[in-house]
Design an enzyme around this catalytic site. Sequence first.
Site, mmCIF file in Angstrom:
data_model
loop_
_atom_site.group_PDB
_atom_site.id
_atom_site.type_symbol
_atom_site.label_atom_id
_atom_site.label_comp_id
_atom_site.label_asym_id
_atom_site.label_seq_id
_atom_site.Cartn_x
_atom_site.Cartn_y
_atom_site.Cartn_z
ATOM 1 N N SER A 150 0.856 -1.194 0.000
ATOM 2 C CA SER A 150 0.000 0.000 0.000
ATOM 3 C C SER A 150 0.884 1.234 0.000
ATOM 4 O O SER A 150 1.970 1.244 0.599
ATOM 5 C CB SER A 150 -0.896 0.027 1.247
ATOM 6 O OG SER A 150 -1.610 1.252 1.322
ATOM 7 N N TYR A 208 -1.881 -0.123 10.173
ATOM 8 C CA TYR A 208 -1.944 -0.552 8.776
ATOM 9 C C TYR A 208 -0.684 -0.123 8.032
ATOM 10 O O TYR A 208 -0.074 -0.917 7.305
ATOM 11 C CB TYR A 208 -3.188 0.043 8.112
ATOM 12 C CG TYR A 208 -3.391 -0.389 6.679
ATOM 13 C CD1 TYR A 208 -3.851 -1.670 6.389
ATOM 14 C CD2 TYR A 208 -3.134 0.478 5.620
ATOM 15 C CE1 TYR A 208 -4.041 -2.080 5.076
ATOM 16 C CE2 TYR A 208 -3.323 0.078 4.307
ATOM 17 C CZ TYR A 208 -3.774 -1.196 4.039
ATOM 18 O OH TYR A 208 -3.951 -1.598 2.730
#
Length: 267
Positions: free
Chosen positions: A129, A142
């Site tokens: 990501s 995250y």
Amino acid sequence: MSKVVLITGGSSGIGKSIGEYLCDKGYTVYGTSRNPERYESSKFSILTMDVKDLKSIWNTVETVIEKEGRLDVLINNAGVGITGPIEEIPEVEIKANFETNFFGPINVIKSVLPQMRNQNEGLIINITSIAGYMGLPYRGIYSASKGALELLTEAFRMELKDFNIQMTNVAPGDFATNIAAGRYHSPLLKDSPYIKPYGNTLELMNTHVDSGSNPNMMAEAVFKIINTKNPKIHYKVGAFMQKFSVFLKRVLPDKMYEKLLVKHYKL
């Protein structure tokens, strides 16, 4: 010969888009899900796998190899989101996120390496990501799990260079998928000192996902990587400003970049 591709988390979102695109290009594709019976109408085979269950991982990889005799491409796509003030996220949820986003991919990689080494070729694509390039407020866990996978890939590449096994990262920005529905949200506690900034940030994050890019963009990028002789170490896919934010992180002083994030998230 049609290349054999295994995609973890291939039943929806980015994984599904990649699988369908590769099917249309003539690849033999297997996806995975914890509940494959829900996806009987899938364009490609969906096998049972829970990336937090080591036995499940090895059984699925063995199934693909027994059916096809080889495994050419692994796409580590399975992942989950998590949001909240780090202080308030339960430790069990932090560990669960790393089990899926970091330890899961490690174990799937370990399970395919013997076959790829025997073939003397293979490609592993880790879906990370853009959030993994920076510590984002209320997405810190995250960011950390995806950033850890980015660094792991760098180390793995050097360890695997003698076996003709290639590995790369593909870091997506915001895409219009159902990831927001499946992620862990630390609750907005009425007596929390973070209630206002976290609430505003959560609303902004959901808006970004809802208005995100078409996941077919990721499918096209992965297809190009599979057909690249020597893939790069890192790829970023998404809106220009999201990719540009990674460049800014490299060139700006740390505190200046931090101020940009604070302004963006209205903190």
